[in-house]
Design a protein around this motif. Sequence first.
Motif, PDB file in Angstrom:
ATOM      1  N   ASN A 106      42.167 115.037  38.376  1.00 17.70           N
ATOM      2  CA  ASN A 106      43.227 114.124  37.967  1.00 17.70           C
ATOM      3  C   ASN A 106      42.927 112.714  38.457  1.00 17.70           C
ATOM      4  O   ASN A 106      43.125 111.744  37.731  1.00 17.70           O
ATOM      5  CB  ASN A 106      44.566 114.593  38.537  1.00 17.70           C
ATOM      6  CG  ASN A 106      45.677 113.570  38.349  1.00 17.70           C
ATOM      7  OD1 ASN A 106      46.041 113.256  37.236  1.00 17.70           O
ATOM      8  ND2 ASN A 106      46.195 113.043  39.461  1.00 17.70           N
ATOM      9  N   GLU A 147      44.249 116.577  27.967  1.00 18.94           N
ATOM     10  CA  GLU A 147      45.549 116.626  28.632  1.00 18.94           C
ATOM     11  C   GLU A 147      45.864 118.025  29.133  1.00 18.94           C
ATOM     12  O   GLU A 147      46.669 118.183  30.057  1.00 18.94           O
ATOM     13  CB  GLU A 147      46.646 116.173  27.670  1.00 18.94           C
ATOM     14  CG  GLU A 147      46.536 114.710  27.264  1.00 18.94           C
ATOM     15  CD  GLU A 147      47.627 114.301  26.291  1.00 18.94           C
ATOM     16  OE1 GLU A 147      48.567 115.092  26.089  1.00 18.94           O
ATOM     17  OE2 GLU A 147      47.539 113.188  25.737  1.00 18.94           O
ATOM     18  N   PRO A 177      52.107 112.931  33.594  1.00 20.51           N
ATOM     19  CA  PRO A 177      51.979 111.462  33.595  1.00 20.51           C
ATOM     20  C   PRO A 177      53.055 110.785  34.439  1.00 20.51           C
ATOM     21  O   PRO A 177      54.237 111.128  34.372  1.00 20.51           O
ATOM     22  CB  PRO A 177      52.139 111.090  32.105  1.00 20.51           C
ATOM     23  CG  PRO A 177      51.875 112.359  31.350  1.00 20.51           C
ATOM     24  CD  PRO A 177      52.363 113.463  32.249  1.00 20.51           C
ATOM     25  N   ASP A 203      45.874 107.235  36.624  1.00 14.97           N
ATOM     26  CA  ASP A 203      47.041 106.928  35.796  1.00 14.97           C
ATOM     27  C   ASP A 203      46.666 106.804  34.319  1.00 14.97           C
ATOM     28  O   ASP A 203      47.319 106.086  33.560  1.00 14.97           O
ATOM     29  CB  ASP A 203      47.732 105.653  36.283  1.00 14.97           C
ATOM     30  CG  ASP A 203      46.793 104.457  36.344  1.00 14.97           C
ATOM     31  OD1 ASP A 203      45.607 104.594  35.967  1.00 14.97           O
ATOM     32  OD2 ASP A 203      47.237 103.375  36.768  1.00 14.97           O
ATOM     33  N   ASP A 262      49.617 109.671  37.911  1.00 15.41           N
ATOM     34  CA  ASP A 262      49.697 111.024  37.369  1.00 15.41           C
ATOM     35  C   ASP A 262      49.437 112.052  38.453  1.00 15.41           C
ATOM     36  O   ASP A 262      48.816 111.752  39.488  1.00 15.41           O
ATOM     37  CB  ASP A 262      48.639 111.237  36.277  1.00 15.41           C
ATOM     38  CG  ASP A 262      48.698 110.208  35.169  1.00 15.41           C
ATOM     39  OD1 ASP A 262      49.776 109.604  34.988  1.00 15.41           O
ATOM     40  OD2 ASP A 262      47.670 110.015  34.496  1.00 15.41           O
ATOM     41  N   GLY A 272      46.550 109.409  32.149  1.00 15.67           N
ATOM     42  CA  GLY A 272      47.132 110.460  31.339  1.00 15.67           C
ATOM     43  C   GLY A 272      46.149 111.526  30.891  1.00 15.67           C
ATOM     44  O   GLY A 272      46.433 112.273  29.942  1.00 15.67           O
TER      45      GLY A 272
END
Length: 310
Positions: free
Chosen positions: A209, A267, A297, A226, A135, A228
């Motif tokens: 992130n 998110e 993502p 990764d 991501d 999300g």
Amino acid sequence: MSADPDALGDAMAGSRPARRALFVANGKSRRGAEGADAAAAALEQGGIRLVREPCSDAESLRAAIRREAGSVDMVILGGGDGTMNSAAPALIETGLPLGLLPLGTANDLARTLGIPLDLEAAVRVVLDGQPRRIDLGEVNGHPYFNVASIGLSVAVTRELTGEVKRRWGRLGYALATCRALWKMRPFRAEIRHDGVSHRVRTLQVAVGNGHYYGGGMAIDEAAAIDDGRLNLYSLEFEGIWKLAMIYPAFRSGRHGLRQEVRTASSEEVEIRTRRPRPVNTDGELTTRTPARFRVLPGAVTVLVPPPAEA
């Protein structure tokens, strides 16, 4: 770190069919000038044909990636987190896989991905690693790999000049932080996520992130690049001296257990301040508040060590 191209090449030569890669190394990074030529020689001996580009700034780097997208199989970047950040928009657009040689000061993306900081071992990952979709975070249209933040980290970035990094290496982060803390004062912000709003008085709001940032700090002990999700924290204490007390918790990502540290996972996040404040993305000042964050993502493919080596 060995910078002998023959030693590196002997270890890598061999088994892969010829591939073609755009190779860019940040010669201004602390290790870049020393390691780039050795790494390039080892990569070519390992079967990768290199297109070398002397990119002096972020825009020329992105332009080179876009220009070579139709003729290369991957992009190999030697540098630190700022170099990777600069390349992110073009990597998203072209879909080219990224081979990462950690030649910077902090190398937090490499830490997150399990890529060795030793140059010879990192070259081996480029030659023999496996692709992994990861991501990216994005703030106001600016993508980033590790973390975006408002407040203290901006002051640290301003203190962490190129000369400080070249002279002191990772110790420069500690020196820059001490100088920034001397000047830093809490500020008011509104944090919005998942339909809720928090009005806070804070020293810093960070939206991560990846897992690592700031030379080995963890944004959260469970954070993955990764998953999300974005992981947020806000430092909501008045006494700056308390930072020293919770420093070990930041190294492990367990700072969210402290009452003065607000955390969240989402998110999308929005941060507003009374007046526009700079936003630091992976060590670069790229935008200002109001800041709207979202996760992208599987936005980029990176070559990483096989599971047994990660």
